[in-house]
Design a protein around this motif. Structure first.
Motif: not given
Length: 192
Positions: A146, A150, A159-160, A162, A178, A180-183
């Motif tokens: 992750k 990121w 933003k995506r 995989y 998918s 999720e990496i967040g801000d």
């Protein structure tokens, strides 16, 4: 929050030239001890993953004389079939450099994507010993994937992200995951 500036995109850059770009990669930061990378033993698992990567993303680096080459070719073929026609639209081995800033601190960073889905997402390839999606999901955090993704996403302005994992024991591709990496990312914040 970390901001990325001075981003440069490098297409068709040989791997050796990528290494000469400078900047800190996720691979270096996760393994370094006091700024030095400890000895890394290249196992058959690592070699197999590298061979598959070379065949799918930069076949000029593929070593047909390696004893694992036949297995790598079989895995790469399965991955290509799994991706179908979309395989042709993937941009392989895009290298990026940039400056990551957090408050008053800055760090030059680098990353080399397995594939970029232009203007859409980062697609990373993993060859794994995990037998199932559930088992591989646990690897994502444990192995720091992750954090790696990121940085790739921030450098590419996407933003995506995989991951497509090929399970060696199951001899098949696992589900496209998918991530999720967040801000925010605590790993990168601590390194900066």
């Amino acid at each position: 929050m970390i901001t990325y500036t001075q981003i440069q995109r490098h297409e068709n850059l040989p791997f050796q030239n990528y290494l000469e770009l400078g900047g800190y990669s996720h691979s270096f930061l996760k393994s370094q001890k006091n700024g030095i990378t400890p000895f890394f033993k290249v196992t058959d698992k690592v070699r197999l993953g590298s061979l598959v990567d070379a065949l799918l993303t930069q076949d000029d680096r593929f070593d047909y004389t390696d004893p694992l080459s036949e297995k790598a070719i079989s895995i790469a073929s399965t991955i290509k079939q799994s991706l179908g026609a979309s395989y042709r639209s993937l941009k392989p081995q895009i290298s990026y450099t940039g400056v990551a800033t957090l408050g008053a601190f800055q760090m030059k960073v680098t990353g080399r994507l397995d594939w970029e889905i232009p203007k859409h997402a980062v697609l990373d390839l993993k060859v794994t010993g995990a037998k199932s999606d559930r088992e591989f999901s646990a690897y994502i955090d444990h192995m720091g994937y992750k954090n790696q993704l990121w940085n790739y996403a921030k450098l590419a302005g996407l933003k995506r992200v995989y991951i497509l994992a090929f399970s060696v024991p199951a001899n098949k591709c696992l589900s496209l995951m998918s991530v999720e990496i967040g801000d925010r990312n605590e790993f990168w914040e601590s390194k900066i």
